[in-house]
Design a protein around this motif. Structure first.
Motif, PDB file in Angstrom:
ATOM      1  N   GLU A  44      -8.572   3.576   2.251  1.00  0.00           N
ATOM      2  CA  GLU A  44      -8.181   2.968   1.122  1.00  0.00           C
ATOM      3  C   GLU A  44      -9.335   2.152   0.415  1.00  0.00           C
ATOM      4  O   GLU A  44      -9.249   2.320  -0.778  1.00  0.00           O
ATOM      5  CB  GLU A  44      -7.077   1.751   1.940  1.00  0.00           C
ATOM      6  N   ALA A  65     -10.943   4.676  -1.915  1.00  0.00           N
ATOM      7  CA  ALA A  65     -10.014   5.137  -2.728  1.00  0.00           C
ATOM      8  C   ALA A  65      -9.820   3.926  -4.227  1.00  0.00           C
ATOM      9  O   ALA A  65     -10.103   4.332  -5.342  1.00  0.00           O
ATOM     10  CB  ALA A  65      -8.767   5.437  -2.454  1.00  0.00           C
ATOM     11  N   GLU A  66      -9.764   2.942  -3.872  1.00  0.00           N
ATOM     12  CA  GLU A  66      -9.896   1.688  -4.548  1.00  0.00           C
ATOM     13  C   GLU A  66     -11.000   1.819  -5.556  1.00  0.00           C
ATOM     14  O   GLU A  66     -10.952   1.578  -6.977  1.00  0.00           O
ATOM     15  CB  GLU A  66      -9.558   0.332  -3.961  1.00  0.00           C
ATOM     16  N   GLU A 118     -11.286   4.564  -8.079  1.00  0.00           N
ATOM     17  CA  GLU A 118     -10.441   4.455  -9.173  1.00  0.00           C
ATOM     18  C   GLU A 118     -11.458   3.766 -10.579  1.00  0.00           C
ATOM     19  O   GLU A 118     -11.107   4.042 -11.629  1.00  0.00           O
ATOM     20  CB  GLU A 118      -9.298   3.529  -8.983  1.00  0.00           C
ATOM     21  N   GLU A 168     -11.207  14.978  -2.790  1.00  0.00           N
ATOM     22  CA  GLU A 168     -11.327  14.024  -1.768  1.00  0.00           C
ATOM     23  C   GLU A 168     -12.344  14.801  -0.747  1.00  0.00           C
ATOM     24  O   GLU A 168     -11.810  15.986  -0.196  1.00  0.00           O
ATOM     25  CB  GLU A 168      -9.847  13.977  -1.030  1.00  0.00           C
ATOM     26  N   GLY A 174      -4.657  10.432   2.325  1.00  0.00           N
ATOM     27  CA  GLY A 174      -3.939  10.175   0.985  1.00  0.00           C
ATOM     28  C   GLY A 174      -4.822   9.397   0.003  1.00  0.00           C
ATOM     29  O   GLY A 174      -4.523   9.116  -0.999  1.00  0.00           O
ATOM     30  N   GLY A 175      -6.114   9.215   0.229  1.00  0.00           N
ATOM     31  CA  GLY A 175      -6.898   8.564  -0.746  1.00  0.00           C
ATOM     32  C   GLY A 175      -7.132   9.552  -1.954  1.00  0.00           C
ATOM     33  O   GLY A 175      -7.002   9.083  -3.306  1.00  0.00           O
ATOM     34  N   THR A 202      -5.080  11.535  -3.357  1.00  0.00           N
ATOM     35  CA  THR A 202      -3.774  11.671  -4.102  1.00  0.00           C
ATOM     36  C   THR A 202      -3.357  10.473  -4.703  1.00  0.00           C
ATOM     37  O   THR A 202      -3.167  10.478  -5.802  1.00  0.00           O
ATOM     38  CB  THR A 202      -2.673  11.870  -3.018  1.00  0.00           C
ATOM     39  N   ARG A 203      -3.808   9.162  -3.918  1.00  0.00           N
ATOM     40  CA  ARG A 203      -3.659   7.838  -4.623  1.00  0.00           C
ATOM     41  C   ARG A 203      -4.489   7.791  -5.907  1.00  0.00           C
ATOM     42  O   ARG A 203      -3.939   7.440  -6.827  1.00  0.00           O
ATOM     43  CB  ARG A 203      -4.004   7.020  -3.702  1.00  0.00           C
ATOM     44  N   GLU A 228      -3.072   9.766  -8.703  1.00  0.00           N
ATOM     45  CA  GLU A 228      -1.752   9.359  -9.301  1.00  0.00           C
ATOM     46  C   GLU A 228      -1.964   8.201 -10.125  1.00  0.00           C
ATOM     47  O   GLU A 228      -1.749   7.910 -11.042  1.00  0.00           O
ATOM     48  CB  GLU A 228      -0.962   9.086  -8.244  1.00  0.00           C
ATOM     49  N   THR A 229      -3.064   7.220  -9.769  1.00  0.00           N
ATOM     50  CA  THR A 229      -3.396   6.035 -10.310  1.00  0.00           C
ATOM     51  C   THR A 229      -3.735   6.256 -11.366  1.00  0.00           C
ATOM     52  O   THR A 229      -3.694   5.794 -12.739  1.00  0.00           O
ATOM     53  CB  THR A 229      -4.330   4.997  -9.389  1.00  0.00           C
TER      54      THR A 229
END
Length: 381
Positions: free
Chosen positions: A256, A259-260, A263, A281, A303-304, A306-307, A310-311
């Protein structure tokens, strides 16, 4: 009596920028000087970038220079930041007013695909991804170049096994170093010593990037990959300004926190009017050594990637694909340490196969002769 503003400005002419080694008055860094009746002098200095590592040195030198004047009872220094126009004027001045060389990849008729490999934070394997994608593309028949734009943390030469190589200069042209079928250039190859530290700021960083783009003879490339430094600093901005057609590849890891931050690197592309081509990834999972690759051990979560895709798709307003999930493989790390990229040394491993698929998606097919300059001229019969 308190000194005049002109006297203060004259004194500031003796203060040199710590890195450029020119008077700050000549560089346009002194925005204003005010002298109050009580002898306190207020000076506003414009830094080239907000996070200037030399700002404390500048503050100290300016204070010392002004304090020597008779009648000065105190010095107040306000640090600001140059505007884009002021930085451009400074760059022109540093070039001696001479127009800079043309960057071939910024021409409207350039057929080279340019990808800037970016990440929000360090440690996600961005350079490993860059090097192995380049080798995979070269193995697919493409003409590929890699520019190590991570000026401070350049690691690409070592990963290619050419850390001790030096590019050849032909007059004022630099020839990139060939490695595993890829043309490579890095500031690490241009330093006098391999262990020398690079501590540059905005304008000089931009000059270094322009030199590696314009002064290097890249030839006719199908693909140019730029390994950007992590984050959203000067180099990312310069790439956006210099290579407006470049597309950004965002590299993240599954957790997480990574990933944040990733972005932000994608959002930065929009700010400099670049398109995000996709998300990669890395360190996605560890294939179980007992059960086989079907059993994924998700060491860093899941899931990082993918997130992030998508974001960014929602934020930027167009679909951004997850290009691939690269599994953990000790050989990927050791290959970088030994200068033998996994995509070349062990192309059949799961990680190399994912990288090969991403390379195929991004690189496409070689252009053949279409659009190429053949260097031929007609002759008389």
């Amino acid at each position: 009596m308190a000194p005049t503003a002109d006297q203060v400005t004259t004194a500031l002419g003796g203060v040199l920028d710590p890195e450029i080694k020119k008077p700050i008055t000549d560089l346009g860094m002194v925005e204003s000087v005010a002298v109050r009746e009580d002898g306190v002098v207020a000076v506003r200095i414009l830094l080239t970038v907000a996070g200037c590592p030399m700002k404390d040195t500048l503050r100290r030198d300016v204070t010392a220079a002004v304090s020597k004047l008779d009648g000065v009872t105190g010095v107040e220094i306000d640090l600001g930041v140059m505007s884009t126009e002021q930085r451009a004027a400074l760059q022109t001045q540093l070039r001696g007013g001479v127009a800079e060389k043309e960057i071939p990849f910024s021409r409207p008729d350039s057929l080279t695909k340019v990808f800037a490999i970016a990440s929000g934070k360090g440690g996600v394997g961005k350079s490993s991804v860059t090097v192995n994608l380049a080798v995979a593309m070269a193995r697919q028949g493409l003409s590929v170049g890699v520019l190590d734009a991570d000026i401070y943390g350049h690691s690409v030469p070592a990963m290619f096994g050419v850390a001790d190589e030096r590019p050849t200069a032909v007059d004022d042209m630099i020839m990139p170093v060939p490695a595993h079928g890829v043309k490579v250039i890095s500031i690490g190859m241009l330093k006098p010593k391999r262990d020398q530290v690079v501590a540059w700021r905005g304008p000089i960083l931009d000059r270094a990037l322009v030199q590696m783009l314009a002064d290097v003879y890249w030839g006719d490339l199908d693909v140019l990959l730029l390994d950007l430094p992590p984050g959203t600093g000067d180099i990312a901005i310069s790439v956006g300004q210099r290579l407006t057609s470049a597309e950004v590849i965002v590299v993240t890891t599954p957790q997480e926190a990574a990933a944040e931050v990733a972005e932000r690197a994608g959002t930065m592309a929009q700010m400099v009017h670049q398109r995000v081509a996709g998300v990669v990834e890395n360190m996605s999972y560890l294939p179980c050594p007992h059960c086989g690759p079907e059993h994924r051990i998700e060491i860093f979560g899941s899931g990082g990637g993918t997130r992030v895709a998508e974001t960014l798709s929602a934020r930027l307003g167009y679909p951004i694909p997850l290009l691939g999930e690269i599994p953990l493989d000790e050989r990927l790390r050791s290959g970088g340490d030994l200068g033998r990229p996994l995509a070349m040394a062990d192309p059949d491993t799961p990680a190399a196969q994912v990288l090969d698929k991403i390379a195929s998606t991004l690189g496409g097919k070689p252009r053949g002769l279409l659009g190429r300059q053949l260097g031929l001229s007609p002759v008389g019969r």
